[in-house]
Design an enzyme around this catalytic site. Sequence first.
Site, PDB file in Angstrom:
ATOM      1  N   HIS A 265       0.837  -1.204   0.000  1.00 26.00           N
ATOM      2  CA  HIS A 265       0.000   0.000   0.000  1.00 26.00           C
ATOM      3  C   HIS A 265       0.875   1.258   0.000  1.00 26.00           C
ATOM      4  CE1 HIS A 265      -3.640   2.386   1.154  1.00 26.00           C
ATOM      5  NE2 HIS A 265      -2.708   3.173   1.672  1.00 26.00           N
ATOM      6  N   GLU A 266       1.789   1.318   0.949  1.00 21.51           N
ATOM      7  CA  GLU A 266       2.634   2.517   1.049  1.00 21.51           C
ATOM      8  C   GLU A 266       3.538   2.641  -0.174  1.00 21.51           C
ATOM      9  OE1 GLU A 266       1.731   4.662   3.172  1.00 21.51           O
ATOM     10  OE2 GLU A 266       0.470   3.305   4.344  1.00 21.51           O
TER      11      GLU A 266
HETATM   12 ZN    ZN Z   1      -2.933   5.262   1.940  1.00 23.46          ZN
END
Ligand code: ZN
Length: 501
Positions: A265-266
Amino acid sequence: MEDQLADFRQLLGKVYDLRAAAQLLGWDQQTYMPPGGGPARAQQIATLEQLSHERFVSDEFGAALSAAQHAVADLDPDSDDACLVREVTRLHDRSVRVSSEWVGEFNHQTGLAFEAWVKAKPAADFNSFIPHLKQIVVLRRQYAEFFAPYEHVYDPLIAEFEPGIKTLEVKAIFDDLRPTQVALLREIVERGSDVNDDFLHIDYDDHQQRRFGEEVIRQIGYDFDRGRQDSAAHPFTTEFGINDVRITTRIKTDYMPTGLFSTMHEAGHALYAQGVKQSLDRTPLINGASLGFHESQSRMIENLVGRSLPFWRAYYPQLQQTFPSQLGSVKLQDFYRAINKVKPSLIRTEADEATYNLHVMLRFDLEISMMRGELEVADLPEAWSAKMQEYLGLDVPDHTRGVLQDVHWSGGSIGYFPTYALGNLIAAQLWETIQSAIPDLEQQIANKDFSTLLAWLRENVHQHGGKFKPSDLLQRITGQSLTAEPYTAYLRRKYAEIYQL
Ligand code: ZN
Protein backbone atom coordinates in the site's frame (compact mmCIF):
# COMPACT_ATOMS: atom_id res chain seq x y z
CA MET A 1 9.81 36.60 -17.55
CA GLU A 2 12.45 33.95 -16.84
CA ASP A 3 13.71 35.99 -13.89
CA GLN A 4 10.25 36.46 -12.44
CA LEU A 5 9.61 32.72 -12.53
CA ALA A 6 13.04 31.98 -11.10
CA ASP A 7 12.43 34.38 -8.18
CA PHE A 8 9.02 32.86 -7.57
CA ARG A 9 10.42 29.32 -7.61
CA GLN A 10 13.22 30.32 -5.25
CA LEU A 11 10.85 31.79 -2.66
CA LEU A 12 8.46 28.88 -3.04
CA GLY A 13 11.36 26.47 -2.57
CA LYS A 14 12.17 28.04 0.78
CA VAL A 15 8.56 27.70 1.95
CA TYR A 16 8.70 24.02 1.07
CA ASP A 17 12.13 23.47 2.59
CA LEU A 18 10.69 24.54 5.92
CA ARG A 19 7.71 22.27 5.44
CA ALA A 20 9.94 19.35 4.46
CA ALA A 21 12.01 19.89 7.61
CA ALA A 22 8.80 19.80 9.68
CA GLN A 23 7.77 16.62 7.91
CA LEU A 24 11.12 15.03 8.62
CA LEU A 25 10.61 15.78 12.32
CA GLY A 26 7.16 14.20 12.01
CA TRP A 27 8.62 11.12 10.35
CA ASP A 28 11.13 10.81 13.17
CA GLN A 29 8.38 11.27 15.75
CA GLN A 30 6.56 8.23 14.41
CA THR A 31 9.61 6.02 13.85
CA TYR A 32 12.64 6.60 16.09
CA MET A 33 11.98 9.40 18.59
CA PRO A 34 12.12 8.31 22.24
CA PRO A 35 8.74 8.68 24.00
CA GLY A 36 10.02 11.56 26.14
CA GLY A 37 10.63 13.73 23.09
CA GLY A 38 6.95 14.34 22.39
CA PRO A 39 6.23 17.75 23.93
CA ALA A 40 9.41 19.38 22.59
CA ARG A 41 8.82 17.85 19.18
CA ALA A 42 5.30 19.25 19.05
CA GLN A 43 6.78 22.71 19.58
CA GLN A 44 9.55 22.26 17.01
CA ILE A 45 7.11 21.16 14.31
CA ALA A 46 4.72 23.98 15.19
CA THR A 47 7.55 26.54 14.89
CA LEU A 48 8.64 25.30 11.48
CA GLU A 49 5.08 25.07 10.14
CA GLN A 50 4.36 28.56 11.37
CA LEU A 51 7.53 29.94 9.77
CA SER A 52 6.64 28.22 6.51
CA HIS A 53 3.13 29.64 6.63
CA GLU A 54 4.39 33.16 7.44
CA ARG A 55 6.75 33.11 4.48
CA PHE A 56 4.01 31.80 2.21
CA VAL A 57 1.54 34.56 3.13
CA SER A 58 4.20 37.31 3.29
CA ASP A 59 4.02 40.44 1.11
CA GLU A 60 7.27 39.40 -0.52
CA PHE A 61 5.82 36.08 -1.63
CA GLY A 62 2.55 37.71 -2.65
CA ALA A 63 4.44 40.09 -4.95
CA ALA A 64 6.47 37.24 -6.45
CA LEU A 65 3.28 35.28 -7.07
CA SER A 66 1.64 38.26 -8.85
CA ALA A 67 4.71 38.66 -11.04
CA ALA A 68 4.66 34.95 -11.82
CA GLN A 69 0.95 35.13 -12.72
CA HIS A 70 1.79 37.78 -15.33
CA ALA A 71 4.78 35.81 -16.54
CA VAL A 72 2.75 32.68 -17.31
CA ALA A 73 -0.29 34.47 -18.78
CA ASP A 74 0.65 33.57 -22.36
CA LEU A 75 2.03 30.12 -21.67
CA ASP A 76 0.30 26.87 -22.60
CA PRO A 77 -2.11 26.31 -19.69
CA ASP A 78 -0.89 22.70 -19.43
CA SER A 79 2.78 23.69 -19.12
CA ASP A 80 4.57 22.99 -15.84
CA ASP A 81 4.98 26.67 -15.02
CA ALA A 82 1.38 27.62 -15.80
CA CYS A 83 0.07 24.71 -13.73
CA LEU A 84 2.47 25.44 -10.90
CA VAL A 85 1.42 29.08 -10.68
CA ARG A 86 -2.27 28.14 -10.89
CA GLU A 87 -2.01 25.57 -8.12
CA VAL A 88 0.13 27.78 -5.89
CA THR A 89 -2.41 30.59 -6.40
CA ARG A 90 -5.14 28.25 -5.16
CA LEU A 91 -3.10 27.25 -2.10
CA HIS A 92 -2.10 30.84 -1.47
CA ASP A 93 -5.71 32.04 -1.63
CA ARG A 94 -6.52 29.45 0.99
CA SER A 95 -3.52 30.18 3.20
CA VAL A 96 -3.93 33.96 3.35
CA ARG A 97 -7.34 33.42 4.87
CA VAL A 98 -5.87 31.41 7.74
CA SER A 99 -4.05 33.28 10.50
CA SER A 100 -0.48 32.31 11.42
CA GLU A 101 -1.59 32.16 15.06
CA TRP A 102 -4.13 29.50 14.12
CA VAL A 103 -1.49 27.50 12.25
CA GLY A 104 0.88 27.62 15.22
CA GLU A 105 -1.89 26.71 17.67
CA PHE A 106 -3.20 23.93 15.45
CA ASN A 107 0.22 22.34 15.05
CA HIS A 108 0.98 22.65 18.73
CA GLN A 109 -2.37 21.15 19.81
CA THR A 110 -2.20 18.30 17.33
CA GLY A 111 1.34 17.52 18.48
CA LEU A 112 0.05 17.14 22.03
CA ALA A 113 -3.05 15.28 20.87
CA PHE A 114 -0.90 12.76 19.00
CA GLU A 115 1.10 12.07 22.15
CA ALA A 116 -2.14 11.67 24.13
CA TRP A 117 -3.58 9.34 21.51
CA VAL A 118 -0.46 7.14 21.54
CA LYS A 119 -1.04 6.55 25.26
CA ALA A 120 -4.86 6.45 25.19
CA LYS A 121 -5.26 3.91 22.38
CA PRO A 122 -3.62 0.84 23.99
CA ALA A 123 -5.26 1.71 27.32
CA ALA A 124 -8.71 2.06 25.64
CA ASP A 125 -8.88 5.32 27.58
CA PHE A 126 -11.14 7.58 25.54
CA ASN A 127 -11.69 9.97 28.48
CA SER A 128 -8.08 11.13 28.44
CA PHE A 129 -8.39 11.90 24.72
CA ILE A 130 -11.68 13.82 24.96
CA PRO A 131 -10.18 17.24 25.83
CA HIS A 132 -7.75 16.96 22.91
CA LEU A 133 -10.39 15.98 20.38
CA LYS A 134 -12.71 18.72 21.65
CA GLN A 135 -9.91 21.22 21.09
CA ILE A 136 -9.36 19.88 17.57
CA VAL A 137 -13.04 20.16 16.67
CA VAL A 138 -13.04 23.76 17.94
CA LEU A 139 -9.93 24.54 15.87
CA ARG A 140 -11.44 22.90 12.80
CA ARG A 141 -14.63 24.95 13.17
CA GLN A 142 -12.48 28.08 13.41
CA TYR A 143 -10.70 26.89 10.30
CA ALA A 144 -13.99 26.49 8.41
CA GLU A 145 -14.95 30.03 9.42
CA PHE A 146 -11.88 31.38 7.61
CA PHE A 147 -13.68 30.24 4.43
CA ALA A 148 -17.15 31.56 5.22
CA PRO A 149 -19.53 31.73 3.50
CA TYR A 150 -19.59 28.05 2.57
CA GLU A 151 -22.36 25.74 1.47
CA HIS A 152 -21.45 23.14 4.07
CA VAL A 153 -19.20 23.49 7.12
CA TYR A 154 -17.33 20.35 5.99
CA ASP A 155 -16.52 21.82 2.53
CA PRO A 156 -13.46 23.84 3.60
CA LEU A 157 -12.09 20.77 5.37
CA ILE A 158 -12.48 18.32 2.52
CA ALA A 159 -11.06 20.97 0.16
CA GLU A 160 -7.74 20.67 1.96
CA PHE A 161 -7.41 17.04 0.88
CA GLU A 162 -9.57 16.70 -2.23
CA PRO A 163 -9.67 19.99 -4.15
CA GLY A 164 -12.80 20.68 -6.13
CA ILE A 165 -15.21 18.23 -4.54
CA LYS A 166 -18.12 19.28 -2.33
CA THR A 167 -19.45 17.52 0.75
CA LEU A 168 -22.83 16.96 -0.87
CA GLU A 169 -21.24 15.37 -3.94
CA VAL A 170 -19.37 12.93 -1.72
CA LYS A 171 -22.53 12.28 0.22
CA ALA A 172 -24.42 11.52 -3.01
CA ILE A 173 -21.73 9.08 -4.17
CA PHE A 174 -21.69 7.37 -0.77
CA ASP A 175 -25.50 7.22 -0.58
CA ASP A 176 -25.44 5.49 -3.95
CA LEU A 177 -22.63 3.12 -3.04
CA ARG A 178 -23.66 2.13 0.49
CA PRO A 179 -26.75 0.02 -0.32
CA THR A 180 -24.83 -1.85 -3.04
CA GLN A 181 -21.97 -2.63 -0.68
CA VAL A 182 -24.23 -3.54 2.22
CA ALA A 183 -26.27 -5.85 -0.06
CA LEU A 184 -23.13 -7.54 -1.43
CA LEU A 185 -21.81 -8.01 2.09
CA ARG A 186 -25.09 -9.53 3.23
CA GLU A 187 -25.07 -11.91 0.27
CA ILE A 188 -21.53 -13.03 1.09
CA VAL A 189 -22.26 -13.46 4.79
CA GLU A 190 -25.48 -15.41 4.06
CA ARG A 191 -23.61 -17.61 1.60
CA GLY A 192 -21.74 -18.81 4.67
CA SER A 193 -17.99 -18.69 4.77
CA ASP A 194 -16.10 -21.86 4.04
CA VAL A 195 -12.96 -19.79 3.51
CA ASN A 196 -10.31 -21.02 5.90
CA ASP A 197 -7.56 -18.56 6.78
CA ASP A 198 -6.22 -20.20 9.95
CA PHE A 199 -2.82 -20.65 8.31
CA LEU A 200 -2.43 -16.88 8.08
CA HIS A 201 -2.87 -16.50 11.83
CA ILE A 202 0.14 -18.54 12.90
CA ASP A 203 3.69 -17.41 13.58
CA TYR A 204 5.54 -15.73 10.70
CA ASP A 205 9.06 -14.43 11.29
CA ASP A 206 9.24 -10.63 11.36
CA HIS A 207 12.54 -10.39 9.49
CA GLN A 208 11.54 -12.82 6.74
CA GLN A 209 8.27 -10.96 6.20
CA ARG A 210 10.10 -7.68 5.86
CA ARG A 211 12.57 -9.11 3.35
CA PHE A 212 9.81 -10.63 1.24
CA GLY A 213 7.82 -7.38 1.19
CA GLU A 214 10.86 -5.33 0.23
CA GLU A 215 11.71 -7.67 -2.62
CA VAL A 216 8.15 -7.44 -3.96
CA ILE A 217 8.05 -3.65 -3.96
CA ARG A 218 11.54 -3.38 -5.43
CA GLN A 219 10.34 -5.52 -8.34
CA ILE A 220 7.22 -3.41 -8.77
CA GLY A 221 9.42 -0.35 -9.04
CA TYR A 222 9.92 1.30 -5.65
CA ASP A 223 13.40 2.85 -5.76
CA PHE A 224 15.33 2.20 -2.54
CA ASP A 225 18.05 4.63 -3.66
CA ARG A 226 15.40 7.32 -3.26
CA GLY A 227 13.56 5.80 -0.32
CA ARG A 228 13.66 3.50 2.68
CA GLN A 229 11.28 1.47 4.79
CA ASP A 230 10.95 1.65 8.59
CA SER A 231 8.39 0.50 11.14
CA ALA A 232 5.54 2.62 12.50
CA ALA A 233 2.43 1.95 14.57
CA HIS A 234 0.30 3.47 11.83
CA PRO A 235 2.04 3.02 8.47
CA PHE A 236 2.42 6.10 6.27
CA THR A 237 4.47 7.50 3.41
CA THR A 238 6.23 10.83 3.56
CA GLU A 239 8.34 12.69 1.03
CA PHE A 240 10.88 15.45 1.51
CA GLY A 241 11.30 15.75 -2.23
CA ILE A 242 10.98 13.48 -5.25
CA ASN A 243 14.28 11.81 -4.37
CA ASP A 244 13.59 11.03 -0.72
CA VAL A 245 10.26 9.23 -0.43
CA ARG A 246 10.03 7.10 2.71
CA ILE A 247 7.57 4.39 3.60
CA THR A 248 6.75 2.65 6.84
CA THR A 249 5.12 -0.66 7.62
CA ARG A 250 3.72 -2.60 10.53
CA ILE A 251 4.61 -6.27 10.69
CA LYS A 252 2.48 -8.62 12.76
CA THR A 253 4.06 -11.99 13.49
CA ASP A 254 0.64 -13.58 14.09
CA TYR A 255 -1.08 -12.31 10.93
CA MET A 256 1.06 -12.26 7.83
CA PRO A 257 -1.08 -10.16 5.43
CA THR A 258 -0.86 -7.01 7.60
CA GLY A 259 2.82 -6.36 6.93
CA LEU A 260 2.92 -7.34 3.27
CA PHE A 261 -0.17 -5.42 2.24
CA SER A 262 0.74 -2.33 4.23
CA THR A 263 4.16 -2.40 2.57
CA MET A 264 2.53 -2.69 -0.86
CA HIS A 265 0.00 0.00 0.00
CA GLU A 266 2.63 2.52 1.05
CA ALA A 267 4.78 1.57 -1.93
CA GLY A 268 1.84 2.53 -4.15
CA HIS A 269 1.90 6.01 -2.59
CA ALA A 270 5.66 6.14 -2.93
CA LEU A 271 5.65 5.14 -6.61
CA TYR A 272 3.43 8.15 -7.23
CA ALA A 273 5.77 10.52 -5.36
CA GLN A 274 8.94 9.07 -6.91
CA GLY A 275 7.34 9.29 -10.35
CA VAL A 276 6.63 13.02 -10.35
CA LYS A 277 8.80 14.74 -12.94
CA GLN A 278 11.96 16.24 -11.51
CA SER A 279 11.14 19.75 -12.74
CA LEU A 280 8.35 19.88 -10.15
CA ASP A 281 10.64 19.10 -7.19
CA ARG A 282 10.71 21.55 -4.27
CA THR A 283 7.14 22.64 -5.04
CA PRO A 284 3.78 21.57 -3.56
CA LEU A 285 3.05 19.75 -6.82
CA ILE A 286 5.09 16.76 -5.67
CA ASN A 287 2.19 15.89 -3.36
CA GLY A 288 0.03 14.68 -6.25
CA ALA A 289 -3.39 15.69 -7.52
CA SER A 290 -5.21 14.91 -4.26
CA LEU A 291 -5.29 12.43 -1.43
CA GLY A 292 -7.99 10.50 -3.30
CA PHE A 293 -5.70 10.17 -6.29
CA HIS A 294 -2.86 9.19 -3.99
CA GLU A 295 -5.03 6.57 -2.39
CA SER A 296 -6.00 5.25 -5.82
CA GLN A 297 -2.33 4.45 -6.38
CA SER A 298 -1.84 2.77 -3.02
CA ARG A 299 -5.05 0.76 -3.20
CA MET A 300 -4.24 -0.27 -6.76
CA ILE A 301 -0.90 -1.76 -5.75
CA GLU A 302 -2.31 -3.25 -2.55
CA ASN A 303 -5.55 -4.70 -3.92
CA LEU A 304 -5.92 -4.69 -7.68
CA VAL A 305 -2.37 -5.99 -8.02
CA GLY A 306 -1.53 -7.45 -4.59
CA ARG A 307 -4.74 -9.34 -3.86
CA SER A 308 -5.16 -10.65 -7.39
CA LEU A 309 -4.73 -14.20 -8.58
CA PRO A 310 -2.18 -13.37 -11.33
CA PHE A 311 0.04 -11.68 -8.75
CA TRP A 312 0.02 -14.76 -6.55
CA ARG A 313 0.62 -17.09 -9.47
CA ALA A 314 3.90 -15.18 -9.68
CA TYR A 315 4.77 -14.86 -6.00
CA TYR A 316 3.17 -17.75 -4.16
CA PRO A 317 5.91 -20.31 -4.84
CA GLN A 318 8.45 -17.89 -3.42
CA LEU A 319 6.28 -17.17 -0.39
CA GLN A 320 5.90 -20.90 0.19
CA GLN A 321 9.68 -21.30 0.04
CA THR A 322 10.07 -18.48 2.56
CA PHE A 323 7.52 -20.01 4.93
CA PRO A 324 7.54 -23.75 4.18
CA SER A 325 6.15 -24.93 7.50
CA GLN A 326 3.28 -22.41 7.41
CA LEU A 327 2.31 -22.58 3.72
CA GLY A 328 4.04 -25.63 2.24
CA SER A 329 0.85 -27.64 2.11
CA VAL A 330 -1.56 -24.77 1.36
CA LYS A 331 -2.70 -24.61 -2.28
CA LEU A 332 -2.53 -21.38 -4.28
CA GLN A 333 -6.33 -21.16 -4.63
CA ASP A 334 -6.81 -21.60 -0.90
CA PHE A 335 -4.22 -18.94 -0.15
CA TYR A 336 -5.85 -16.56 -2.64
CA ARG A 337 -9.27 -17.09 -1.07
CA ALA A 338 -7.83 -16.64 2.43
CA ILE A 339 -6.24 -13.25 1.71
CA ASN A 340 -9.56 -12.16 0.19
CA LYS A 341 -11.76 -13.53 2.94
CA VAL A 342 -14.70 -11.25 3.69
CA LYS A 343 -15.47 -10.81 7.33
CA PRO A 344 -17.03 -7.70 8.87
CA SER A 345 -14.41 -6.50 11.33
CA LEU A 346 -13.86 -3.66 13.76
CA ILE A 347 -10.62 -2.30 12.35
CA ARG A 348 -10.63 -0.18 9.20
CA THR A 349 -7.00 -0.81 8.25
CA GLU A 350 -7.56 -4.56 8.37
CA ALA A 351 -10.89 -4.49 6.53
CA ASP A 352 -11.35 -6.51 3.34
CA GLU A 353 -12.35 -4.81 0.12
CA ALA A 354 -16.05 -5.62 0.58
CA THR A 355 -16.29 -3.79 3.90
CA TYR A 356 -13.57 -1.14 3.74
CA ASN A 357 -15.68 1.71 2.39
CA LEU A 358 -18.32 1.15 5.07
CA HIS A 359 -15.70 2.02 7.70
CA VAL A 360 -15.00 5.23 5.80
CA MET A 361 -18.66 6.18 5.51
CA LEU A 362 -19.09 5.72 9.26
CA ARG A 363 -16.30 8.21 9.94
CA PHE A 364 -17.58 10.61 7.29
CA ASP A 365 -21.03 10.66 8.95
CA LEU A 366 -19.61 11.18 12.43
CA GLU A 367 -17.19 13.91 11.40
CA ILE A 368 -19.99 15.85 9.75
CA SER A 369 -22.15 15.50 12.86
CA MET A 370 -19.30 16.75 15.08
CA MET A 371 -18.53 19.67 12.78
CA ARG A 372 -22.17 20.66 12.65
CA GLY A 373 -22.36 20.53 16.45
CA GLU A 374 -24.95 17.77 16.36
CA LEU A 375 -22.67 15.31 18.11
CA GLU A 376 -20.61 16.05 21.23
CA VAL A 377 -17.15 14.51 21.41
CA ALA A 378 -18.10 12.77 24.66
CA ASP A 379 -20.99 11.03 22.87
CA LEU A 380 -18.82 9.79 20.06
CA PRO A 381 -18.39 6.18 21.29
CA GLU A 382 -22.14 5.69 21.46
CA ALA A 383 -22.65 7.06 17.94
CA TRP A 384 -19.76 4.94 16.70
CA SER A 385 -21.30 1.77 18.14
CA ALA A 386 -24.67 2.52 16.58
CA LYS A 387 -23.14 2.98 13.12
CA MET A 388 -21.00 -0.15 13.45
CA GLN A 389 -24.15 -2.07 14.16
CA GLU A 390 -26.04 -0.46 11.27
CA TYR A 391 -23.34 -0.81 8.58
CA LEU A 392 -21.42 -3.90 9.64
CA GLY A 393 -23.62 -5.64 12.20
CA LEU A 394 -20.93 -5.59 14.88
CA ASP A 395 -20.71 -4.72 18.57
CA VAL A 396 -17.75 -2.60 19.63
CA PRO A 397 -16.09 -4.18 22.66
CA ASP A 398 -13.67 -1.37 23.59
CA HIS A 399 -12.38 2.04 22.48
CA THR A 400 -9.07 0.62 21.23
CA ARG A 401 -11.01 -1.15 18.49
CA GLY A 402 -13.53 1.70 18.30
CA VAL A 403 -13.11 5.47 18.31
CA LEU A 404 -9.42 5.39 19.23
CA GLN A 405 -8.24 3.13 16.41
CA ASP A 406 -7.19 5.77 13.86
CA VAL A 407 -4.39 8.30 14.16
CA HIS A 408 -6.14 10.89 11.96
CA TRP A 409 -8.16 12.86 14.47
CA SER A 410 -5.17 13.26 16.76
CA GLY A 411 -3.44 14.94 13.81
CA GLY A 412 -6.42 17.22 13.23
CA SER A 413 -7.23 15.52 9.93
CA ILE A 414 -10.99 15.89 9.84
CA GLY A 415 -12.18 15.66 6.22
CA TYR A 416 -9.47 13.17 5.30
CA PHE A 417 -11.30 9.83 5.58
CA PRO A 418 -13.58 10.20 2.52
CA THR A 419 -10.46 10.31 0.32
CA TYR A 420 -9.83 6.63 1.15
CA ALA A 421 -13.14 5.58 -0.36
CA LEU A 422 -12.74 7.96 -3.30
CA GLY A 423 -9.33 6.36 -3.85
CA ASN A 424 -10.93 2.93 -4.18
CA LEU A 425 -13.36 4.26 -6.77
CA ILE A 426 -10.66 6.09 -8.75
CA ALA A 427 -8.41 3.02 -8.68
CA ALA A 428 -11.14 0.84 -10.21
CA GLN A 429 -11.90 3.48 -12.82
CA LEU A 430 -8.25 3.79 -13.80
CA TRP A 431 -7.88 0.02 -13.83
CA GLU A 432 -10.59 -0.34 -16.50
CA THR A 433 -8.69 2.12 -18.68
CA ILE A 434 -5.39 0.36 -18.00
CA GLN A 435 -6.85 -3.01 -18.91
CA SER A 436 -7.94 -1.75 -22.31
CA ALA A 437 -4.55 -0.09 -22.84
CA ILE A 438 -2.61 -3.21 -21.78
CA PRO A 439 -4.69 -6.24 -22.85
CA ASP A 440 -2.20 -8.82 -21.53
CA LEU A 441 -1.69 -7.05 -18.19
CA GLU A 442 -2.65 -10.09 -16.12
CA GLN A 443 -0.16 -12.24 -17.97
CA GLN A 444 2.56 -9.65 -17.39
CA ILE A 445 1.80 -9.53 -13.67
CA ALA A 446 1.86 -13.33 -13.53
CA ASN A 447 5.38 -13.07 -14.99
CA LYS A 448 6.45 -10.52 -12.34
CA ASP A 449 6.67 -7.95 -15.10
CA PHE A 450 5.38 -4.60 -13.86
CA SER A 451 7.26 -2.44 -16.34
CA THR A 452 4.35 -1.71 -18.71
CA LEU A 453 1.98 -1.01 -15.83
CA LEU A 454 4.47 1.30 -14.14
CA ALA A 455 5.25 3.08 -17.40
CA TRP A 456 1.52 3.65 -17.96
CA LEU A 457 1.08 5.04 -14.45
CA ARG A 458 4.18 7.23 -14.81
CA GLU A 459 2.96 8.63 -18.13
CA ASN A 460 -0.69 9.14 -17.24
CA VAL A 461 -0.72 9.79 -13.50
CA HIS A 462 2.58 10.10 -11.65
CA GLN A 463 4.60 12.55 -13.74
CA HIS A 464 1.94 15.26 -13.52
CA GLY A 465 2.05 15.43 -9.71
CA GLY A 466 -0.45 18.09 -8.69
CA LYS A 467 -0.57 19.89 -12.05
CA PHE A 468 -4.26 19.16 -12.60
CA LYS A 469 -7.36 19.10 -10.43
CA PRO A 470 -8.32 15.52 -9.54
CA SER A 471 -11.58 15.65 -11.51
CA ASP A 472 -9.74 17.04 -14.58
CA LEU A 473 -7.02 14.44 -14.36
CA LEU A 474 -9.55 11.63 -14.09
CA GLN A 475 -11.43 13.02 -17.08
CA ARG A 476 -8.23 13.33 -19.14
CA ILE A 477 -7.24 9.74 -18.40
CA THR A 478 -10.55 7.88 -18.47
CA GLY A 479 -12.81 10.25 -20.41
CA GLN A 480 -15.26 10.07 -17.50
CA SER A 481 -16.04 11.87 -14.28
CA LEU A 482 -15.95 10.10 -10.94
CA THR A 483 -18.32 7.15 -10.75
CA ALA A 484 -18.73 4.16 -8.42
CA GLU A 485 -19.79 1.80 -11.18
CA PRO A 486 -16.38 0.28 -12.09
CA TYR A 487 -15.71 -0.31 -8.40
CA THR A 488 -18.98 -2.09 -7.66
CA ALA A 489 -18.58 -4.14 -10.87
CA TYR A 490 -15.06 -5.13 -9.80
CA LEU A 491 -16.20 -6.16 -6.31
CA ARG A 492 -19.07 -8.22 -7.68
CA ARG A 493 -16.89 -10.01 -10.23
CA LYS A 494 -14.24 -10.79 -7.67
CA TYR A 495 -16.50 -12.04 -4.88
CA ALA A 496 -18.93 -13.86 -7.17
CA GLU A 497 -15.97 -16.00 -8.16
CA ILE A 498 -14.58 -16.48 -4.65
CA TYR A 499 -17.92 -17.08 -2.94
CA GLN A 500 -19.82 -18.56 -5.91
CA LEU A 501 -22.59 -15.97 -5.57
ZN1 ZN B 1 -2.93 5.26 1.94
